[in-house]
Design a protein around this motif. Structure first.
Motif, PDB file in Angstrom:
ATOM      1  N   ALA A  34      54.380  69.430  91.392  1.00  0.00           N
ATOM      2  CA  ALA A  34      54.969  69.632  90.068  1.00  0.00           C
ATOM      3  C   ALA A  34      56.247  68.823  89.859  1.00  0.00           C
ATOM      4  O   ALA A  34      56.874  68.928  88.803  1.00  0.00           O
ATOM      5  CB  ALA A  34      55.251  71.116  89.853  1.00  0.00           C
ATOM      6  N   GLN A  35      56.631  68.003  90.830  1.00  0.00           N
ATOM      7  CA  GLN A  35      57.823  67.185  90.672  1.00  0.00           C
ATOM      8  C   GLN A  35      57.582  66.003  89.740  1.00  0.00           C
ATOM      9  O   GLN A  35      58.527  65.316  89.339  1.00  0.00           O
ATOM     10  CB  GLN A  35      58.307  66.696  92.038  1.00  0.00           C
ATOM     11  N   MET A  36      56.325  65.742  89.402  1.00  0.00           N
ATOM     12  CA  MET A  36      56.011  64.671  88.464  1.00  0.00           C
ATOM     13  C   MET A  36      54.770  65.051  87.673  1.00  0.00           C
ATOM     14  O   MET A  36      53.993  65.921  88.084  1.00  0.00           O
ATOM     15  CB  MET A  36      55.767  63.347  89.205  1.00  0.00           C
ATOM     16  N   ASP A  37      54.593  64.434  86.494  1.00  0.00           N
ATOM     17  CA  ASP A  37      53.404  64.657  85.676  1.00  0.00           C
ATOM     18  C   ASP A  37      52.346  63.642  86.096  1.00  0.00           C
ATOM     19  O   ASP A  37      52.551  62.433  85.970  1.00  0.00           O
ATOM     20  CB  ASP A  37      53.752  64.501  84.195  1.00  0.00           C
ATOM     21  N   TRP A  38      51.197  64.158  86.570  1.00  0.00           N
ATOM     22  CA  TRP A  38      50.229  63.256  87.204  1.00  0.00           C
ATOM     23  C   TRP A  38      48.809  63.385  86.663  1.00  0.00           C
ATOM     24  O   TRP A  38      47.927  62.630  87.031  1.00  0.00           O
ATOM     25  CB  TRP A  38      50.195  63.503  88.705  1.00  0.00           C
ATOM     26  N   THR A  39      48.555  64.333  85.760  1.00  0.00           N
ATOM     27  CA  THR A  39      47.184  64.517  85.287  1.00  0.00           C
ATOM     28  C   THR A  39      46.883  63.559  84.136  1.00  0.00           C
ATOM     29  O   THR A  39      47.748  62.821  83.675  1.00  0.00           O
ATOM     30  CB  THR A  39      46.943  65.966  84.814  1.00  0.00           C
ATOM     31  N   GLU A  40      45.651  63.621  83.640  1.00  0.00           N
ATOM     32  CA  GLU A  40      45.249  62.807  82.494  1.00  0.00           C
ATOM     33  C   GLU A  40      45.345  63.595  81.180  1.00  0.00           C
ATOM     34  O   GLU A  40      44.757  63.228  80.175  1.00  0.00           O
ATOM     35  CB  GLU A  40      43.826  62.292  82.697  1.00  0.00           C
ATOM     36  N   GLY A  41      46.089  64.689  81.226  1.00  0.00           N
ATOM     37  CA  GLY A  41      46.254  65.535  80.055  1.00  0.00           C
ATOM     38  C   GLY A  41      46.067  67.010  80.367  1.00  0.00           C
ATOM     39  O   GLY A  41      46.349  67.875  79.530  1.00  0.00           O
ATOM     40  N   CYS A  42      45.588  67.306  81.568  1.00  0.00           N
ATOM     41  CA  CYS A  42      45.359  68.692  81.973  1.00  0.00           C
ATOM     42  C   CYS A  42      46.666  69.358  82.406  1.00  0.00           C
ATOM     43  O   CYS A  42      47.720  68.722  82.469  1.00  0.00           O
ATOM     44  CB  CYS A  42      44.346  68.749  83.115  1.00  0.00           C
ATOM     45  N   ILE A  43      46.581  70.636  82.724  1.00  0.00           N
ATOM     46  CA  ILE A  43      47.713  71.420  83.214  1.00  0.00           C
ATOM     47  C   ILE A  43      47.393  71.792  84.657  1.00  0.00           C
ATOM     48  O   ILE A  43      46.364  72.432  84.924  1.00  0.00           O
ATOM     49  CB  ILE A  43      47.928  72.692  82.365  1.00  0.00           C
ATOM     50  N   ALA A  44      48.259  71.399  85.588  1.00  0.00           N
ATOM     51  CA  ALA A  44      47.965  71.578  87.014  1.00  0.00           C
ATOM     52  C   ALA A  44      48.938  72.542  87.672  1.00  0.00           C
ATOM     53  O   ALA A  44      50.132  72.554  87.355  1.00  0.00           O
ATOM     54  CB  ALA A  44      47.997  70.236  87.737  1.00  0.00           C
ATOM     55  N   VAL A  45      48.399  73.359  88.601  1.00  0.00           N
ATOM     56  CA  VAL A  45      49.192  74.259  89.430  1.00  0.00           C
ATOM     57  C   VAL A  45      48.707  74.116  90.874  1.00  0.00           C
ATOM     58  O   VAL A  45      47.766  73.374  91.153  1.00  0.00           O
ATOM     59  CB  VAL A  45      49.034  75.727  88.965  1.00  0.00           C
ATOM     60  N   LEU A  95      51.928  68.085  83.977  1.00  0.00           N
ATOM     61  CA  LEU A  95      51.191  67.780  82.753  1.00  0.00           C
ATOM     62  C   LEU A  95      50.585  66.387  82.837  1.00  0.00           C
ATOM     63  O   LEU A  95      50.610  65.736  83.883  1.00  0.00           O
ATOM     64  CB  LEU A  95      52.137  67.872  81.550  1.00  0.00           C
ATOM     65  N   GLY A  96      50.081  65.929  81.685  1.00  0.00           N
ATOM     66  CA  GLY A  96      49.577  64.573  81.598  1.00  0.00           C
ATOM     67  C   GLY A  96      50.690  63.561  81.816  1.00  0.00           C
ATOM     68  O   GLY A  96      51.859  63.828  81.538  1.00  0.00           O
ATOM     69  N   GLY A  97      50.342  62.381  82.287  1.00  0.00           N
ATOM     70  CA  GLY A  97      51.329  61.369  82.626  1.00  0.00           C
ATOM     71  C   GLY A  97      52.139  60.855  81.454  1.00  0.00           C
ATOM     72  O   GLY A  97      53.157  60.194  81.648  1.00  0.00           O
ATOM     73  N   ASN A  98      51.721  61.165  80.223  1.00  0.00           N
ATOM     74  CA  ASN A  98      52.448  60.761  79.014  1.00  0.00           C
ATOM     75  C   ASN A  98      52.652  62.013  78.171  1.00  0.00           C
ATOM     76  O   ASN A  98      52.039  62.180  77.123  1.00  0.00           O
ATOM     77  CB  ASN A  98      51.645  59.696  78.255  1.00  0.00           C
ATOM     78  N   GLY A 106      41.214  57.339  63.056  1.00  0.00           N
ATOM     79  CA  GLY A 106      40.053  56.535  63.398  1.00  0.00           C
ATOM     80  C   GLY A 106      39.821  56.422  64.889  1.00  0.00           C
ATOM     81  O   GLY A 106      39.387  55.373  65.381  1.00  0.00           O
ATOM     82  N   VAL A 107      40.130  57.499  65.629  1.00  0.00           N
ATOM     83  CA  VAL A 107      39.984  57.486  67.081  1.00  0.00           C
ATOM     84  C   VAL A 107      39.160  58.690  67.527  1.00  0.00           C
ATOM     85  O   VAL A 107      38.920  59.623  66.761  1.00  0.00           O
ATOM     86  CB  VAL A 107      41.356  57.513  67.781  1.00  0.00           C
ATOM     87  N   CYS A 108      38.739  58.662  68.797  1.00  0.00           N
ATOM     88  CA  CYS A 108      38.060  59.815  69.408  1.00  0.00           C
ATOM     89  C   CYS A 108      39.127  60.747  69.972  1.00  0.00           C
ATOM     90  O   CYS A 108      40.019  60.286  70.707  1.00  0.00           O
ATOM     91  CB  CYS A 108      37.124  59.345  70.517  1.00  0.00           C
ATOM     92  N   PRO A 109      39.083  62.058  69.661  1.00  0.00           N
ATOM     93  CA  PRO A 109      40.138  62.966  70.121  1.00  0.00           C
ATOM     94  C   PRO A 109      40.120  63.215  71.628  1.00  0.00           C
ATOM     95  O   PRO A 109      41.107  63.679  72.191  1.00  0.00           O
ATOM     96  CB  PRO A 109      39.856  64.252  69.353  1.00  0.00           C
ATOM     97  N   GLY A 110      39.002  62.902  72.285  1.00  0.00           N
ATOM     98  CA  GLY A 110      38.890  63.183  73.710  1.00  0.00           C
ATOM     99  C   GLY A 110      38.563  64.649  73.967  1.00  0.00           C
ATOM    100  O   GLY A 110      38.290  65.414  73.046  1.00  0.00           O
ATOM    101  N   GLY A 111      38.620  65.050  75.226  1.00  0.00           N
ATOM    102  CA  GLY A 111      38.285  66.426  75.587  1.00  0.00           C
ATOM    103  C   GLY A 111      38.508  66.667  77.063  1.00  0.00           C
ATOM    104  O   GLY A 111      39.301  65.966  77.711  1.00  0.00           O
ATOM    105  N   ASP A 112      37.802  67.665  77.612  1.00  0.00           N
ATOM    106  CA  ASP A 112      37.901  68.014  79.031  1.00  0.00           C
ATOM    107  C   ASP A 112      39.336  68.309  79.437  1.00  0.00           C
ATOM    108  O   ASP A 112      39.813  67.825  80.473  1.00  0.00           O
ATOM    109  CB  ASP A 112      37.308  66.901  79.909  1.00  0.00           C
ATOM    110  N   ASP A 125      44.937  58.868  76.181  1.00  0.00           N
ATOM    111  CA  ASP A 125      46.380  58.685  75.965  1.00  0.00           C
ATOM    112  C   ASP A 125      47.228  59.460  76.979  1.00  0.00           C
ATOM    113  O   ASP A 125      48.459  59.412  76.923  1.00  0.00           O
ATOM    114  CB  ASP A 125      46.773  59.069  74.539  1.00  0.00           C
ATOM    115  N   ASN A 126      46.580  60.174  77.921  1.00  0.00           N
ATOM    116  CA  ASN A 126      47.266  60.908  78.987  1.00  0.00           C
ATOM    117  C   ASN A 126      48.266  61.936  78.461  1.00  0.00           C
ATOM    118  O   ASN A 126      49.244  62.261  79.126  1.00  0.00           O
ATOM    119  CB  ASN A 126      47.975  59.948  79.946  1.00  0.00           C
ATOM    120  N   LYS A 127      48.010  62.459  77.273  1.00  0.00           N
ATOM    121  CA  LYS A 127      48.868  63.489  76.706  1.00  0.00           C
ATOM    122  C   LYS A 127      48.215  64.864  76.845  1.00  0.00           C
ATOM    123  O   LYS A 127      46.989  64.979  76.821  1.00  0.00           O
ATOM    124  CB  LYS A 127      49.151  63.206  75.222  1.00  0.00           C
ATOM    125  N   THR A 128      49.046  65.879  76.980  1.00  0.00           N
ATOM    126  CA  THR A 128      48.579  67.260  76.980  1.00  0.00           C
ATOM    127  C   THR A 128      48.637  67.788  75.553  1.00  0.00           C
ATOM    128  O   THR A 128      49.643  67.586  74.869  1.00  0.00           O
ATOM    129  CB  THR A 128      49.460  68.119  77.904  1.00  0.00           C
TER     130      THR A 128
END
Length: 287
Positions: A254-265, A177-180, A230-236, A190-193
């Motif tokens: 998959a041993q660590m969360d490394w994306t910027e919010g995306c879901i990786a396989v 997942l995202g790094g946060n 009062g923030v931009c929600p982001g996207g992509d 915010d690096n959240k999924t």
């Protein structure tokens, strides 16, 4: 659509009856009603032909006829160049051709499977080899027969993506997942999924991360929360494979969360997901 008076009401009433018959599963009666609409209201023939094409090819129609479906859709493309249904007809024609090819491939593999089983009964000295052949063919038949997913369930805490069809699990995959990752995505960077309900709204076969499926984040709830903060929600936000050039990393990613919010396989897993997930598929992301 015909304009004015009783003719308009008659056409509208007939269309409503046809739709009701379709929803009740009475496909033959629905097709008869559509034919009646074309005969009495030729001005809406392009729409009605498109709907007939859909009914003829509908998966739950036990008497579906791909040839008749193609005839209806090809008529729209050929005879109604300015129709609003021309593009959708072209897309359905391509999909039906793909289904026909898949059915032919499955039939050929079933025939090969049956020949192998018959040979197994006659040649006891080749039992082991033929059993391996049968197993391989059964695997291929299963892969061809597998229905597309109608839902993707992403469980953030479990780090798992699951494909479902009609409530049944097709396959599950470990994810990064995202790094946060804790909590829903609130703003750009915010690096959240995200968390919530979305759908697959586009795909990229030339992604910088092997292949990607775009998730319809932000939804209305996400936008409202961002406005309040009062923030931009982001996207992509996407489901994607590994960054181009990093495929050897494989499952260890998959041993660590490394994306910027995306879901990786992994890339191999992404190829399966990309094949099984059509645009419009529901996506549920849980905490």
């Amino acid at each position: 659509m015909l304009a004015g008076g009783c003719s308009h009401l008659d056409e509208k009433a007939l269309s409503k009856e046809a739709n009701q018959l379709f929803n009740q599963g009475n496909y033959a009666a629905a097709l008869d009603k559509y034919a009646q609409i074309i005969e009495n209201h030729p001005g809406v023939a392009d729409r009605v032909l498109f709907e007939m094409g859909v009914v003829y090819a509908y998966p739950h129609n036990a008497h579906k006829d791909y040839r008749k479906s193609l005839e209806c859709l090809q008529t729209v493309v050929r005879d109604y160049p300015d129709s609003d249904y021309r593009h959708d007809s072209q897309m359905l024609i391509l999909q039906i051709h793909n289904v026909i090819l898949k059915d032919e491939k499955m039939a050929a593999q079933q025939a090969a499977l049956e020949r192998s089983r018959q040979a197994l009964e006659l040649k006891t000295d080749e039992v082991a080899k033929l059993q391996e052949t049968v197993a391989a063919l059964e695997e291929k038949v299963f892969a061809v027969r597998m229905e597309p997913a109608d839902k993707i369930l992403i469980q953030k805490q479990a780090r798992r993506l699951t494909l479902l069809a009609k409530g049944e699990v097709i396959k599950s995959y470990p994810i990064a997942l995202g790094g946060n990752p804790v909590g829903p995505k609130e703003k750009e960077g915010d690096n959240k999924t995200p968390e919530g309900y979305y759908f697959i709204d586009s795909r990229n076969g030339n992604s910088g991360f092997h292949l990607s499926l775009h998730i319809s984040y932000p939804n209305e709830q996400d936008k409202m929360r961002a406005r309040e903060l009062g923030v931009c929600p982001g996207g992509d936000i996407m489901i994607h494979g590994l960054k181009n050039g990093f495929s050897p990393v494989g499952a260890s990613h998959a041993q660590m969360d490394w994306t910027e919010g995306c879901i990786a396989v992994t890339n191999q897993e992404m190829e399966e997901i990309y094949r099984l997930v059509p645009n419009g598929t529901l996506v549920e992301i849980t905490p």
